[in-house]
Design an enzyme around this catalytic site. Structure first.
Site, PDB file in Angstrom:
ATOM      1  N   GLY A  66     -85.286  63.226  -3.950  1.00  0.00           N
ATOM      2  CA  GLY A  66     -85.843  62.424  -2.877  1.00  0.00           C
ATOM      3  C   GLY A  66     -85.618  60.940  -3.097  1.00  0.00           C
ATOM      4  O   GLY A  66     -85.473  60.482  -4.233  1.00  0.00           O
ATOM      5  N   GLY A  71     -87.030  57.025  -1.512  1.00  0.00           N
ATOM      6  CA  GLY A  71     -87.991  56.343  -0.671  1.00  0.00           C
ATOM      7  C   GLY A  71     -87.720  54.855  -0.625  1.00  0.00           C
ATOM      8  O   GLY A  71     -86.678  54.373  -1.094  1.00  0.00           O
ATOM      9  N   SER A  72     -88.682  54.113  -0.074  1.00  0.00           N
ATOM     10  CA  SER A  72     -88.512  52.680   0.095  1.00  0.00           C
ATOM     11  C   SER A  72     -88.389  51.959  -1.235  1.00  0.00           C
ATOM     12  O   SER A  72     -87.660  50.970  -1.358  1.00  0.00           O
ATOM     13  CB  SER A  72     -89.701  52.111   0.871  1.00  0.00           C
ATOM     14  OG  SER A  72     -89.836  52.736   2.120  1.00  0.00           O
ATOM     15  N   PHE A  73     -89.111  52.441  -2.253  1.00  0.00           N
ATOM     16  CA  PHE A  73     -89.181  51.698  -3.507  1.00  0.00           C
ATOM     17  C   PHE A  73     -88.606  52.437  -4.706  1.00  0.00           C
ATOM     18  O   PHE A  73     -88.760  51.985  -5.837  1.00  0.00           O
ATOM     19  CB  PHE A  73     -90.636  51.318  -3.806  1.00  0.00           C
ATOM     20  CG  PHE A  73     -91.221  50.384  -2.780  1.00  0.00           C
ATOM     21  CD1 PHE A  73     -90.726  49.103  -2.621  1.00  0.00           C
ATOM     22  CD2 PHE A  73     -92.254  50.806  -1.970  1.00  0.00           C
ATOM     23  CE1 PHE A  73     -91.256  48.242  -1.677  1.00  0.00           C
ATOM     24  CE2 PHE A  73     -92.794  49.956  -1.019  1.00  0.00           C
ATOM     25  CZ  PHE A  73     -92.291  48.665  -0.864  1.00  0.00           C
ATOM     26  N   GLY A  74     -87.953  53.554  -4.487  1.00  0.00           N
ATOM     27  CA  GLY A  74     -87.398  54.245  -5.631  1.00  0.00           C
ATOM     28  C   GLY A  74     -86.833  55.606  -5.305  1.00  0.00           C
ATOM     29  O   GLY A  74     -86.858  56.060  -4.160  1.00  0.00           O
ATOM     30  N   VAL A  98     -86.570  59.825  -6.685  1.00  0.00           N
ATOM     31  CA  VAL A  98     -87.316  60.845  -7.413  1.00  0.00           C
ATOM     32  C   VAL A  98     -86.340  61.888  -7.960  1.00  0.00           C
ATOM     33  O   VAL A  98     -85.487  62.397  -7.224  1.00  0.00           O
ATOM     34  CB  VAL A  98     -88.368  61.531  -6.513  1.00  0.00           C
ATOM     35  CG1 VAL A  98     -89.170  62.555  -7.321  1.00  0.00           C
ATOM     36  CG2 VAL A  98     -89.296  60.493  -5.889  1.00  0.00           C
ATOM     37  N   LYS A 115     -90.372  59.543 -10.601  1.00  0.00           N
ATOM     38  CA  LYS A 115     -90.085  58.532  -9.585  1.00  0.00           C
ATOM     39  C   LYS A 115     -89.686  57.245 -10.281  1.00  0.00           C
ATOM     40  O   LYS A 115     -90.498  56.579 -10.913  1.00  0.00           O
ATOM     41  CB  LYS A 115     -91.323  58.283  -8.705  1.00  0.00           C
ATOM     42  CG  LYS A 115     -91.105  57.243  -7.606  1.00  0.00           C
ATOM     43  CD  LYS A 115     -92.356  57.071  -6.773  1.00  0.00           C
ATOM     44  CE  LYS A 115     -92.168  56.043  -5.673  1.00  0.00           C
ATOM     45  NZ  LYS A 115     -93.409  55.875  -4.859  1.00  0.00           N
ATOM     46  N   ASP A 159     -99.469  55.452   4.582  1.00  0.00           N
ATOM     47  CA  ASP A 159     -98.086  55.914   4.770  1.00  0.00           C
ATOM     48  C   ASP A 159     -98.043  57.438   4.800  1.00  0.00           C
ATOM     49  O   ASP A 159     -97.156  58.055   4.223  1.00  0.00           O
ATOM     50  CB  ASP A 159     -97.190  55.379   3.648  1.00  0.00           C
ATOM     51  CG  ASP A 159     -95.708  55.463   4.004  1.00  0.00           C
ATOM     52  OD1 ASP A 159     -95.394  55.574   5.209  1.00  0.00           O
ATOM     53  OD2 ASP A 159     -94.861  55.417   3.096  1.00  0.00           O
TER      54      ASP A 159
END
Length: 273
Positions: A81, A83-86, A88, A104, A213
Site C-alpha cells: 500500500g 499513502g500520502s505520507f509513506g 506500507v 509503514k 481520514d
C-alpha cells in the site's frame, strides 16, 4: 484454568478494561510470554519476577536494519500500500518468532510527513480496541546513508483493506486469482466494527480523537474479517472543556482529509448498499 498453565501464551492484552485486583502470581508461569499490556486498569501488586524483563519492552525493539531485512530491502514485491505520507510493506520479523507485520515507512521528503508520524504515534500510544489496528512499535533512526528514517510497525491484516473488497477488481495471491465479494452480513458486521471504533475514539479515550481520514482504504480486515480502523496520520485531538466554560480547543496536525476522501456517513451508506 490458571493463567500460568497457558504455556504457549505470547501476547496478553487486557488493557482498557477497567479491571481491578491483584496481578496474579501465576502470570509468572507463562514462560513464552513476550508482550504484556495491562494499561488503564486498577491492578495492584508487583509484576512476577520472571516477567520483569518485559517492563521496559512492551513494544517490539526494532531497528532500520531489522526492518530492512524483514521486508527484503523494502522490495516492491512486498509493497502492499501507498499513502500520502509513506509506503506500507509486508515483512517478517525473524528475530521475534517469524512475526508477520506491516511496516509503514514514512516518506520524510513529503511536507508534513514528520508531523504525521508524530501524530500517529501520539494517537496510538495509549489506545487499545479490537476494532483499531494495533501498532507494535515505532522506529526512528537513520539508514545506511545516514538519512533520517522513521517507520511504524503494525499487525499484519491478511485480508487487506476494505477498498479492495468494495471494488470488483481481481485479487492476485500466491495460489490463485479470485474475485473478492462481501455478503450482506459481512457488510453489516464491518459497519458495526467501524462504528464501535469511532465510538471508542470519540467517547472512551481520555482525550477524544477524531480520525479525520476515515475511508475504505484505511479500514483493514483481519483473518476473521473483523474490521480495524488504521492510519491516524491526520488525527485530531480534542481537549476537555476549560473551567471557565470556553469552547473546546484542539491540537491538529496537517491538512484534514486526503484526495478521494468521503465523509464516514457516505462511506457506510455505500458499504451497505
Amino acid at each position: 484454568m490458571e493463567i500460568g498453565n497457558w504455556k504457549n501464551l505470547q501476547y496478553f492484552d487486557i488493557s482498557q478494561n477497567m479491571m481491578s485486583g491483584k496481578i496474579p502470581a501465576t502470570l509468572g508461569g507463562c514462560v513464552t510470554l513476550e508482550f504484556l499490556y495491562m494499561t488503564r486498569n486498577s491492578f495492584e501488586g508487583p509484576i512476577p519476577s520472571s516477567l520483569e524483563t518485559l517492563r521496559g519492552n512492551f513494544l517490539l525493539n526494532v531497528s532500520y536494519q531489522s526492518l530492512l531485512k524483514a521486508t527484503d530491502g523494502f522490495s516492491s514485491a512486498n509493497l502492499i500500500g501507498e499513502g500520502s505520507f509513506g509506503s506500507v510493506f509486508k515483512g517478517i520479523l525473524h528475530d521475534h518468532g517469524a512475526l508477520l507485520v506491516a511496516v509503514k515507512v514514512i516518506n520524510l521528503s513529503h511536507h508534513g510527513a514528520s508531523k504525521s508520524f508524530l501524530a500517529e504515534c501520539e494517537a496510538l500510544r495509549n489506545i487499545r480496541h479490537r476494532n483499531l489496528v494495533k501498532v507494535l512499535t515505532a522506529c526512528s533512526g537513520v539508514d545506511y546513508q545516514d538519512r533520517d528514517f522513521k517507520a511504524l510497525v503494525y499487525e499484519f491484516m491478511v485480508n487487506g483493506n476494505l477498498d479492495e473488497w468494495l471494488h470488483s477488481t481481481p485479487r492476485t495471491n500466491e495460489a490463485s486469482k479470485e474475485q473478492r465479494n462481501l455478503s450482506v452480513i459481512q457488510r453489516m458486521n464491518i459497519v458495526i466494527d467501524v462504528a464501535n471504533a469511532l465510538e471508542y475514539l470519540h467517547h472512551d479515550c481520555e482525550t477524544a480523537i477524531l480520525h479525520c481520514d476515515l475511508k475504505p482504504s484505511n479500514v483493514l480486515l483481519d483473518d476473521e474479517m473483523t474490521a480495524r480502523v488504521g492510519d491516524f496520520g491526520l488525527a485530531r485531538f480534542l481537549l476537555k472543556q476549560t473551567q471557565d466554560g470556553s469552547t473546546n480547543q484542539s491540537s491538529s496536525i496537517g491538512v484534514r482529509g486526503t484526495m478521494g476522501y468521503v465523509a464516514p456517513s457516505e462511506n457506510l451508506k455505500f458499504l451497505i448498499y
